[in-house]
Design a protein around this motif. Structure first.
Motif, PDB file in Angstrom:
ATOM      1  N   LEU A   2       0.843  -1.194   0.000  1.00  0.00           N
ATOM      2  CA  LEU A   2       0.000   0.000   0.000  1.00  0.00           C
ATOM      3  C   LEU A   2       0.878   1.245   0.000  1.00  0.00           C
ATOM      4  CD1 LEU A   2      -3.000   0.859   0.188  1.00  0.00           C
ATOM      5  CD2 LEU A   2      -2.600   1.205   2.640  1.00  0.00           C
ATOM      6  N   ARG A   3       1.977   1.165   0.782  1.00  0.00           N
ATOM      7  CA  ARG A   3       2.889   2.302   0.852  1.00  0.00           C
ATOM      8  C   ARG A   3       3.499   2.584  -0.510  1.00  0.00           C
ATOM      9  NH1 ARG A   3       7.188   1.470   5.257  1.00  0.00           N
ATOM     10  NH2 ARG A   3       8.335   2.873   3.913  1.00  0.00           N
ATOM     11  N   LEU A   4       3.862   1.506  -1.196  1.00  0.00           N
ATOM     12  CA  LEU A   4       4.438   1.658  -2.532  1.00  0.00           C
ATOM     13  C   LEU A   4       3.453   2.357  -3.464  1.00  0.00           C
ATOM     14  CD1 LEU A   4       6.910  -0.141  -4.398  1.00  0.00           C
ATOM     15  CD2 LEU A   4       4.702  -0.550  -5.455  1.00  0.00           C
ATOM     16  N   CYS A   5       2.183   1.911  -3.411  1.00  0.00           N
ATOM     17  CA  CYS A   5       1.159   2.520  -4.265  1.00  0.00           C
ATOM     18  C   CYS A   5       1.014   4.008  -3.952  1.00  0.00           C
ATOM     19  CB  CYS A   5      -0.193   1.836  -4.047  1.00  0.00           C
ATOM     20  SG  CYS A   5      -0.243   0.169  -4.689  1.00  0.00           S
ATOM     21  N   LEU A   6       0.957   4.316  -2.661  1.00  0.00           N
ATOM     22  CA  LEU A   6       0.762   5.710  -2.265  1.00  0.00           C
ATOM     23  C   LEU A   6       1.956   6.559  -2.689  1.00  0.00           C
ATOM     24  CD1 LEU A   6      -0.856   5.295   1.267  1.00  0.00           C
ATOM     25  CD2 LEU A   6      -1.938   6.069  -0.854  1.00  0.00           C
ATOM     26  N   ARG A   7       3.169   5.991  -2.516  1.00  0.00           N
ATOM     27  CA  ARG A   7       4.359   6.743  -2.873  1.00  0.00           C
ATOM     28  C   ARG A   7       4.364   7.049  -4.374  1.00  0.00           C
ATOM     29  NH1 ARG A   7       8.485   3.459  -0.495  1.00  0.00           N
ATOM     30  NH2 ARG A   7       9.004   2.748  -2.594  1.00  0.00           N
ATOM     31  N   ARG A   8       4.029   6.026  -5.178  1.00  0.00           N
ATOM     32  CA  ARG A   8       4.002   6.234  -6.618  1.00  0.00           C
ATOM     33  C   ARG A   8       2.910   7.232  -7.006  1.00  0.00           C
ATOM     34  NH1 ARG A   8       7.993   5.989  -9.022  1.00  0.00           N
ATOM     35  NH2 ARG A   8       7.085   5.382 -11.008  1.00  0.00           N
ATOM     36  N   LEU A   9       1.783   7.120  -6.316  1.00  0.00           N
ATOM     37  CA  LEU A   9       0.667   8.010  -6.598  1.00  0.00           C
ATOM     38  C   LEU A   9       1.070   9.457  -6.319  1.00  0.00           C
ATOM     39  CD1 LEU A   9      -2.109   7.289  -7.653  1.00  0.00           C
ATOM     40  CD2 LEU A   9      -2.994   7.453  -5.333  1.00  0.00           C
ATOM     41  N   ALA A  10       1.830   9.634  -5.231  1.00  0.00           N
ATOM     42  CA  ALA A  10       2.277  10.979  -4.869  1.00  0.00           C
ATOM     43  C   ALA A  10       3.226  11.540  -5.925  1.00  0.00           C
ATOM     44  CB  ALA A  10       2.962  10.947  -3.502  1.00  0.00           C
ATOM     45  N   SER A  11       4.047  10.669  -6.521  1.00  0.00           N
ATOM     46  CA  SER A  11       5.002  11.151  -7.513  1.00  0.00           C
ATOM     47  C   SER A  11       4.306  11.553  -8.815  1.00  0.00           C
ATOM     48  CB  SER A  11       6.054  10.074  -7.803  1.00  0.00           C
ATOM     49  OG  SER A  11       5.468   9.025  -8.538  1.00  0.00           O
ATOM     50  N   VAL A 302       2.051  -3.723 -10.866  1.00  0.00           N
ATOM     51  CA  VAL A 302       2.109  -5.106 -11.358  1.00  0.00           C
ATOM     52  C   VAL A 302       3.511  -5.680 -11.142  1.00  0.00           C
ATOM     53  CG1 VAL A 302       2.005  -6.562 -13.421  1.00  0.00           C
ATOM     54  CG2 VAL A 302       0.266  -4.833 -13.035  1.00  0.00           C
ATOM     55  N   ALA A 303       4.540  -4.862 -11.443  1.00  0.00           N
ATOM     56  CA  ALA A 303       5.919  -5.335 -11.257  1.00  0.00           C
ATOM     57  C   ALA A 303       6.166  -5.705  -9.795  1.00  0.00           C
ATOM     58  CB  ALA A 303       6.912  -4.276 -11.714  1.00  0.00           C
ATOM     59  N   ALA A 304       5.637  -4.875  -8.884  1.00  0.00           N
ATOM     60  CA  ALA A 304       5.829  -5.159  -7.460  1.00  0.00           C
ATOM     61  C   ALA A 304       5.074  -6.414  -7.053  1.00  0.00           C
ATOM     62  CB  ALA A 304       5.366  -3.969  -6.632  1.00  0.00           C
ATOM     63  N   THR A 305       3.895  -6.619  -7.623  1.00  0.00           N
ATOM     64  CA  THR A 305       3.128  -7.817  -7.296  1.00  0.00           C
ATOM     65  C   THR A 305       3.886  -9.062  -7.740  1.00  0.00           C
ATOM     66  OG1 THR A 305       1.232  -6.482  -7.871  1.00  0.00           O
ATOM     67  CG2 THR A 305       0.816  -8.807  -7.435  1.00  0.00           C
ATOM     68  N   PRO A 308       8.583 -10.303  -5.271  1.00  0.00           N
ATOM     69  CA  PRO A 308       8.543 -10.093  -3.817  1.00  0.00           C
ATOM     70  C   PRO A 308       9.679  -9.219  -3.322  1.00  0.00           C
ATOM     71  CG  PRO A 308       9.147 -12.361  -4.349  1.00  0.00           C
ATOM     72  CD  PRO A 308       8.700 -11.722  -5.618  1.00  0.00           C
ATOM     73  N   ARG A 309      10.797  -9.173  -4.069  1.00  0.00           N
ATOM     74  CA  ARG A 309      11.912  -8.360  -3.585  1.00  0.00           C
ATOM     75  C   ARG A 309      11.605  -6.873  -3.664  1.00  0.00           C
ATOM     76  NH1 ARG A 309      15.980 -11.866  -6.916  1.00  0.00           N
ATOM     77  NH2 ARG A 309      13.992 -12.028  -7.977  1.00  0.00           N
ATOM     78  N   ILE A 310      10.796  -6.471  -4.647  1.00  0.00           N
ATOM     79  CA  ILE A 310      10.375  -5.067  -4.698  1.00  0.00           C
ATOM     80  C   ILE A 310       9.325  -4.820  -3.622  1.00  0.00           C
ATOM     81  CG2 ILE A 310       9.310  -3.252  -6.101  1.00  0.00           C
ATOM     82  CD1 ILE A 310      10.292  -4.643  -8.553  1.00  0.00           C
ATOM     83  N   ARG A 311       8.419  -5.784  -3.503  1.00  0.00           N
ATOM     84  CA  ARG A 311       7.288  -5.607  -2.594  1.00  0.00           C
ATOM     85  C   ARG A 311       7.741  -5.409  -1.154  1.00  0.00           C
ATOM     86  NH1 ARG A 311       3.772 -10.576  -2.559  1.00  0.00           N
ATOM     87  NH2 ARG A 311       4.991 -10.889  -4.444  1.00  0.00           N
ATOM     88  N   PHE A 312       8.840  -6.088  -0.768  1.00  0.00           N
ATOM     89  CA  PHE A 312       9.229  -6.040   0.636  1.00  0.00           C
ATOM     90  C   PHE A 312      10.383  -5.106   0.912  1.00  0.00           C
ATOM     91  CE2 PHE A 312       6.863  -9.975   0.410  1.00  0.00           C
ATOM     92  CZ  PHE A 312       6.084  -9.890   1.547  1.00  0.00           C
ATOM     93  N   SER A 313      10.758  -4.303  -0.103  1.00  0.00           N
ATOM     94  CA  SER A 313      11.896  -3.412   0.146  1.00  0.00           C
ATOM     95  C   SER A 313      11.416  -2.101   0.708  1.00  0.00           C
ATOM     96  CB  SER A 313      12.668  -3.189  -1.145  1.00  0.00           C
ATOM     97  OG  SER A 313      11.864  -2.484  -2.058  1.00  0.00           O
TER      98      SER A 313
END
Lengths: 313, 574
Positions: A2-11, A302-305, A308-313
């Motif tokens: 969720l944090r990743l989504c929000l961060r990307r959304l903010a950018s 999608v790439a993060a999904t 797992p290495r992107i998802r958990f970084s």
């Protein structure tokens, strides 16, 4: 996640703000006085003054800019200078056509490209070379030339598909699809090569990894190793290429709309350019940017999904 | 000769590449000399001779106004080929310095440049160029420059990545320390490393730009309707397609051949700079059946679980002849014993172990020999039959535990998949079995480990998971290929203990491949020594380590400080 989504959304916010500003500045690029340029030679001073008032060009630039941004927030992209339609109305009828073909051709590209690339990587040898040659030639054929040939082959000589026109998806999904099959292939074929090359390279790389040996040593079938494990691990860059392919396809559709008589954004823009209908052009730039930014955002998610290495970084 | 020049020569040797280059040079020269090579005026109309088809006068036929197609092709290519240089030039001018600085300085400069590129990638290229066409009154040069700016992001990324990579090179680091000026370091040391990828990207870019410009000309933008151009010729041809399809052929060929040639040259260079292909680990279903040794009727010793008999493995050499990496290797594993296969790296021990499971990576192949599991020759099984052996009768534990696990799936998911495959159970049941397997390999909190991804595991835990995976099919033979080599010393001991414990618990027969004689001394009952593809010595661990018969083994033992070499000393490790 969720944090990743929000961060990307903010950018996305600053990027869209800059795109909106650049689009606003487009009218300032016009050589000389925009209003007289848009009206062309032979316009009376009254007409020029009129247009200046309509476009707000007689007011200070900052006020114009504020109005422009304010309008965007309300979904107001201005009014066409030629027709009486608002830009939003024109776009909302043209966008679904172009986006439909772009989405279909991306699906086509990914399905064919991933299959070809995987087969080439796994089989190797003659199959590999044959597949890669086919993909290379497919990449080199200009979409507008292919579009003409497809109409000739499948609509004129062998009339199995409608050559021209567009039917709304809501009206008849079957008709919608049959009208878009030829445009889909014409636009999508060029993208097959990049997707196939990326898939092939990724699969070859993954096949040399130790985990493939572990899976094989555990008695897993080749098919399952490739389809479930290798493709999953090779998918990250393929998703990126596919999303670039979608952006490319958006442009590709616009080029061939005339051949298939599709009332899309390409048709709209070309007539707007000829008629100097700048608000429509600006609206199209903004709408496409928004779509591209959304697709890039989706690609990251999608790439993060998938990884797992992107998802958990 | 530098590697890049060697690679370039190799690329040029391929027929597809030199044919492409000949076409590109030929079409460029032909277009440049169009007025000489095609004396007919491309604009000259001949309404009595429209759609003539190829003839002595009109080599490629004439169009709807009787204009000569051959002449129009040659006159119409030059403008496109030249104009396509503008966006490439603009992109290079912006992206090369930008990418070098961003990759070299990193930090804020990098962040700012990347942000700008992100914006460029968010802009719809064609739509923006069309918008520019609208405000610039269809000015081709302005449109080309704009396209160059818009597409500079791709080149920027390539240069930035290559620069960042070059910055990490030891000699660039040395140059940095010696305080050479930044500009000098960039130009002398970093730019050469960037050149290869940059050339490839520039060619790809040129090819894309060329195609883009033909699209513009097809749309009737940028190029004057008076002068011929390939896109506009396609449009004319498409409009007359149902009556005169020939018109599509010459222009279609010229367009496709030019773009294809550019792409082929780009691809060949890309392959040349990107190096070798590592072998696939996927089992080869068309693996040839190896020869049976002459007196293959000789049965193995009755107590033997696994017999390797006169095994030969070959790799094709540089000159095409076979190079044997395993020669005449044979040994027998008794039920419940730990058998060590030792040797230096490259001695053929891992290849021998992989032969047992039919997993020698191609192009290597077993050329002759037998591998008998309880008397059944595995080398004569087909892929489907062998699959039933792998995992369920012989398990494999690999050297690099992290790399041996699929990074995209959780431990639980990977174990579950194997358990479902081997034991034909439902998913919930498989989960229970997975947890008990994880407990069995000594993991105190199996549920937590099952939820993790491989990159979240430590080396020791990953190796325990890999062992659990190898046990998921309940094999009675375990082949362990350097199971401790990648681990810390303390973790090594734990894994050795685990393997010994498993042997006691379930009567596993263990083939341990290792270069570490300390491990052999700790765990093996018998040991065989391999050197240069041959098995040179075999016996009980005690005999081989304490009184080696071969000079090579003696050197190997002497090189292992942990071992008491003196034969008279008490075997403290036993």
């Amino acid at each position: 996640m969720l944090r990743l989504c929000l961060r990307r959304l903010a950018s996305v916010v600053p990027i869209m703000a800059i795109v909106a500003t650049l689009t606003f500045l487009l009218i300032q690029l016009v050589p000389g006085d925009p209003a007289s340029f848009l009206l062309g030679t032979g316009a009376t001073p009254e007409q020029v003054a009129d247009l200046q008032a309509t476009l707000g060009l007689d007011r200070p630039a900052l006020v114009q800019y504020g109005d422009w941004l304010g309008g965007l927030f309300r979904g107001d992209l201005g009014v066409s200078l030629v027709s009486t339609q608002t830009v939003a109305e024109s776009l909302s009828s043209a966008l679904p056509v172009t986006v439909s073909v772009a989405v279909l051709s991306t699906v086509f590209t990914v399905l064919v490209g991933v299959t070809l690339g995987t087969v080439a990587a796994v089989r190797g040898g003659v199959v590999d070379r044959a597949v890669m040659w086919t993909a290379s030639i497919g990449m080199a054929i200009p979409s507008f030339w292919l579009a003409g040939m497809l109409v000739f082959a499948f609509a004129i000589r062998l009339p199995v598909l409608p050559a021209t026109g567009y039917v709304d998806f809501a009206a008849s999904p079957g008709e919608w699809l049959s009208h878009l099959v030829l445009p889909m292939i014409a636009v999508g074929l060029a993208g097959v090569g990049p997707v196939a090359f990326q898939t092939r390279a990724g699969v070859i790389d993954q096949l040399s990894r130790d985990y493939v040996r572990t899976l094989a040593a555990n008695g897993l079938s080749r098919r399952r190793i490739v389809c479930r494990h290798v493709l999953r691990n090779a998918s990250g860059p393929v998703v990126t290429v596919a999303s670039l392919g979608f952006v490319f396809a958006l442009g590709g559709v616009m080029v061939i709309e005339a051949i298939f008589n599709l009332p899309g954004v390409g048709t709209l823009m070309l007539s707007s350019i000829r008629q100097h209908d700048l608000p429509v052009v600006q609206g199209a730039v903004l709408a496409f940017s928004l779509i591209i930014v959304a697709v890039n955002l989706l690609t990251d998610v999608v790439a993060a999904t998938l990884n797992p290495r992107i998802r958990f970084s | 000769m530098t590697p890049s020049i060697t690679a370039l020569r190799k690329a040029l040797a391929r027929p597809a590449v030199w044919v492409s280059l000949i076409w590109l040079i030929g079409i460029s020269v032909a277009c440049a000399m169009a007025s000489v090579l095609a004396p007919i005026d491309p604009l000259e109309q001949d309404l009595s001779n429209t759609f003539s088809g190829p003839s002595a006068l009109h080599w490629l036929g004439s169009d709807e106004l009787g204009r000569d197609i051959y002449s129009r092709l040659l006159h119409g290519g030059g403008g496109l080929l030249l104009t396509a240089l503008i966006p490439v030039g603009v992109s290079l001018l912006l992206a090369v310095p930008g990418g070098l600085l961003a990759g070299y300085l990193s930090g804020r400069v990098d962040a700012a440049a990347t942000f700008v590129v992100d914006i460029l990638f968010a802009l719809p290229g064609l739509v923006v160029v069309l918008a520019i066409a609208a405000v610039s009154d269809n000015n081709l040069v302005v449109m080309a420059v704009a396209f160059g700016v818009l597409t500079s992001g791709a080149i920027f990324r390539v240069v930035r990545t290559a620069t960042a990579a070059a910055r990490e090179l030891p000699y660039v680091d040395a140059a940095l320390v010696s305080r050479l000026s930044r500009l000098r370091i960039l130009a002398r040391h970093i730019l050469p490393n960037v050149t290869g990828p940059l050339i490839v990207q520039a060619i790809v870019h040129y090819s894309g730009t060329f195609l883009f410009l033909t699209s513009l000309s097809f749309l009737g933008l940028g190029f004057s309707p008076e002068t011929p151009s390939w896109g506009q010729m396609t449009l004319n041809a498409a409009q007359n397609l149902d009556q005169h399809p020939w018109l599509m052929v010459p222009v279609g060929f010229a367009l496709t051949a030019t773009v294809l040639a550019l792409n082929l040259v780009g691809n060949a260079l890309l392959e040349a700079v990107s190096g070798h292909r590592r072998p696939s680990q996927l089992p080869d279903p068309r693996r040839p059946v190896p020869d049976e040794p002459a007196d293959a009727v000789v049965p193995p010793a009755p107590a033997s679980v696994l017999t390797v008999d006169r095994l030969h493995v070959c790799y094709p050499g540089q000159d095409g002849s076979d190079r044997a990496v395993v020669r005449d290797v044979g040994f027998q594993l008794q039920r419940g014993e730990v058998f060590g296969l030792v040797g230096e790296s490259g001695s053929g021990k891992t290849t021998t172990a992989l032969s047992i499971l039919g997993l020698v990576p191609p192009p290597g192949r077993v050329t002759s020999g037998r591998v008998l599991l309880h008397g059944e020759d595995l080398l004569r099984l087909n892929e489907a039959q062998l699959r039933k052996v792998r995992g369920s009768r012989i398990g494999l534990v690999a050297q690099e535990p992290m790399a041996a696990l699929d990074p995209s799936f959780t431990v639980g998911s990977q174990l579950g998949e194997m358990i479902c495959l081997h034991r034909r159970v439902r998913r919930r049941e498989a989960r229970q079995i997975a947890l008990s397997l994880l407990t069995r390999v000594g993991l105190p909190d199996p549920a937590a480990v099952a939820r993790r991804y491989p990159h979240q595991l430590s080396g020791g835990i990953a190796q325990r998971v890999a062992i659990a995976l190898a046990l998921s099919g309940e094999p009675d033979v375990l082949v362990a290929d350097e199971p401790t080599a990648a681990l810390d010393v303390t973790v090594q001991a734990e894994i050795i203990d685990l393997l010994l414990h498993l042997r006691e618990e379930s009567a596993l027969t263990l083939l341990l491949v290792t270069h570490d004689l300390g491990v052999v001394a700790d765990i093996c009952d018998r040991v065989a020594v391999m050197s240069d593809g041959r098995l040179i010595e075999e016996g009980t661990t005690e005999a081989v380590l304490l009184s080696p018969a071969q000079e090579y083994t003696r050197t190997l033992v002497a090189a292992t400080p942990r071992l008491p070499v003196d034969a008279g000393e008490e075997r403290s490790w036993a």
